[in-house]
Motif scaffolding. Sequence first.
Motif, PDB file in Angstrom:
ATOM      1  N   TYR A 122      27.378  30.384  39.989  1.00  0.00           N
ATOM      2  CA  TYR A 122      28.216  30.308  38.789  1.00  0.00           C
ATOM      3  C   TYR A 122      27.865  31.449  37.847  1.00  0.00           C
ATOM      4  O   TYR A 122      26.718  31.906  37.810  1.00  0.00           O
ATOM      5  CB  TYR A 122      27.988  28.992  38.039  1.00  0.00           C
ATOM      6  N   MET A 123      28.875  31.902  37.103  1.00  0.00           N
ATOM      7  CA  MET A 123      28.595  32.749  35.955  1.00  0.00           C
ATOM      8  C   MET A 123      29.191  32.077  34.724  1.00  0.00           C
ATOM      9  O   MET A 123      30.370  31.691  34.731  1.00  0.00           O
ATOM     10  CB  MET A 123      29.170  34.160  36.093  1.00  0.00           C
ATOM     11  N   LEU A 124      28.365  31.907  33.696  1.00  0.00           N
ATOM     12  CA  LEU A 124      28.818  31.347  32.433  1.00  0.00           C
ATOM     13  C   LEU A 124      29.286  32.502  31.563  1.00  0.00           C
ATOM     14  O   LEU A 124      28.521  33.420  31.276  1.00  0.00           O
ATOM     15  CB  LEU A 124      27.670  30.599  31.738  1.00  0.00           C
ATOM     16  N   ALA A 181      18.397  33.070  37.153  1.00  0.00           N
ATOM     17  CA  ALA A 181      19.369  33.217  36.069  1.00  0.00           C
ATOM     18  C   ALA A 181      19.315  34.660  35.572  1.00  0.00           C
ATOM     19  O   ALA A 181      18.218  35.197  35.343  1.00  0.00           O
ATOM     20  CB  ALA A 181      19.063  32.249  34.924  1.00  0.00           C
ATOM     21  N   TYR A 182      20.477  35.283  35.394  1.00  0.00           N
ATOM     22  CA  TYR A 182      20.539  36.707  35.072  1.00  0.00           C
ATOM     23  C   TYR A 182      21.503  36.944  33.909  1.00  0.00           C
ATOM     24  O   TYR A 182      22.643  36.466  33.931  1.00  0.00           O
ATOM     25  CB  TYR A 182      21.019  37.512  36.283  1.00  0.00           C
ATOM     26  N   LEU A 183      21.051  37.695  32.905  1.00  0.00           N
ATOM     27  CA  LEU A 183      21.938  38.130  31.837  1.00  0.00           C
ATOM     28  C   LEU A 183      22.722  39.328  32.344  1.00  0.00           C
ATOM     29  O   LEU A 183      22.138  40.312  32.805  1.00  0.00           O
ATOM     30  CB  LEU A 183      21.143  38.504  30.584  1.00  0.00           C
ATOM     31  N   VAL A 184      24.057  39.244  32.277  1.00  0.00           N
ATOM     32  CA  VAL A 184      24.925  40.320  32.753  1.00  0.00           C
ATOM     33  C   VAL A 184      25.527  41.014  31.534  1.00  0.00           C
ATOM     34  O   VAL A 184      26.230  40.378  30.734  1.00  0.00           O
ATOM     35  CB  VAL A 184      26.037  39.767  33.665  1.00  0.00           C
ATOM     36  N   PHE A 185      25.262  42.298  31.384  1.00  0.00           N
ATOM     37  CA  PHE A 185      25.669  43.028  30.184  1.00  0.00           C
ATOM     38  C   PHE A 185      25.771  44.511  30.503  1.00  0.00           C
ATOM     39  O   PHE A 185      25.468  44.972  31.602  1.00  0.00           O
ATOM     40  CB  PHE A 185      24.638  42.808  29.078  1.00  0.00           C
ATOM     41  N   GLU A 310      24.619  34.712  34.823  1.00  0.00           N
ATOM     42  CA  GLU A 310      24.913  34.322  36.198  1.00  0.00           C
ATOM     43  C   GLU A 310      23.754  33.507  36.765  1.00  0.00           C
ATOM     44  O   GLU A 310      22.596  33.866  36.582  1.00  0.00           O
ATOM     45  CB  GLU A 310      25.160  35.554  37.067  1.00  0.00           C
ATOM     46  N   ILE A 311      24.081  32.431  37.457  1.00  0.00           N
ATOM     47  CA  ILE A 311      23.108  31.574  38.121  1.00  0.00           C
ATOM     48  C   ILE A 311      23.427  31.621  39.616  1.00  0.00           C
ATOM     49  O   ILE A 311      24.506  31.179  40.026  1.00  0.00           O
ATOM     50  CB  ILE A 311      23.153  30.125  37.602  1.00  0.00           C
ATOM     51  N   ARG A 312      22.526  32.167  40.399  1.00  0.00           N
ATOM     52  CA  ARG A 312      22.775  32.312  41.841  1.00  0.00           C
ATOM     53  C   ARG A 312      21.485  32.107  42.620  1.00  0.00           C
ATOM     54  O   ARG A 312      20.375  32.282  42.071  1.00  0.00           O
ATOM     55  CB  ARG A 312      23.368  33.694  42.142  1.00  0.00           C
ATOM     56  N   PRO A 313      21.578  31.771  43.901  1.00  0.00           N
ATOM     57  CA  PRO A 313      20.379  31.567  44.727  1.00  0.00           C
ATOM     58  C   PRO A 313      19.571  32.857  44.860  1.00  0.00           C
ATOM     59  O   PRO A 313      20.132  33.955  44.890  1.00  0.00           O
ATOM     60  CB  PRO A 313      20.943  31.138  46.087  1.00  0.00           C
TER      61      PRO A 313
END
Length: 317
Positions: A122-124, A181-185, A310-313
């Motif tokens: 998922y990406m929030l 969990a990753y901050l995408v910017f 983004e939350i990914r394996p």
Amino acid sequence: MDNKSRNKVMVLEAEEEVGGGEFEHLPEGCIANIVSFTTPPDACVLSLVSSSFRSASVTDFVWERFLPSDYQAIISQSSKPSTLTNYSSKKDLYLHLCHNPLLIDAGKKSFALDKLNGKICYMLSARSLSIVWGDTPRYWRWTSVPAARFSEVAELVSVCWLEIKGGIKSGTLSEKTLYGAYLVFKQRSGGAYGFYNQPVEVSVEGRRRTVYLEEAETPRRPREQIVPGIFSRVRSRFLDSFDAAPPPPPPNAKGGGEYPKERSDGWMEVELGDFFNVGGEKEKEKEVEIGVYEVKSGGWKAGILVQGIEIRPKHKN
């Protein structure tokens, strides 16, 4: 070579000649059932073994097992769910969801599958996150970017208190999976300031670490030396006159020091932390909390575009 070893070699050579050995003579349904307990990459490899394995490995029965059990309910949340019901096979649908994130939740979240294992990603979007002063135009601006996944991203105009928080329910993720969990910017075209060599505290499920939102080799711009100095002298007066008192700062960060990396889509990302999602009925309502904080330096910061978290394996290196 002794007789026992010679016999083993003869058996292996015989199996290679007929393709799948003894498995070759099993009904297609049995082979498909066996393949369904592997992984998507394994299924693709097994399809090369023989014609029987090839026909079994592409069946809907196999690829239905690789899809999440609730994939139809998730797809129904899309604005155009009917476009995903016309795929000729479940394998095509699987591959589509791996390469084309699906916008759900009124466009505030995206859903995709991890290509290697079919785990949920998922990406929030920035709109679904809690951003301090996010609705105040003098500090944050909502804008559209052609390369973004969502219709809006949050542009940091200028703040001295950076705080972004989000969360996701454990029950919406794949069970027994290690997630990151990753901050995408990215920086806006005019560049950013206030982040050079500036530690930023981040947390996932209460575990804190330190990261940076600017690449290590990025040269410092003259504006960064001037603007923070000017505003730091009026920071106390500004905060005292603001309608609401700022939230209390989080505890000290521990560990970290990671710098952002460029993604294949042209955005930057930095890992905020990881967590193991146990899953199960007892855990499905548990909220995984994620946060990004730079509230201690008092320096003013500007110039980044936040697309989301983004939350990914995570995969083993």
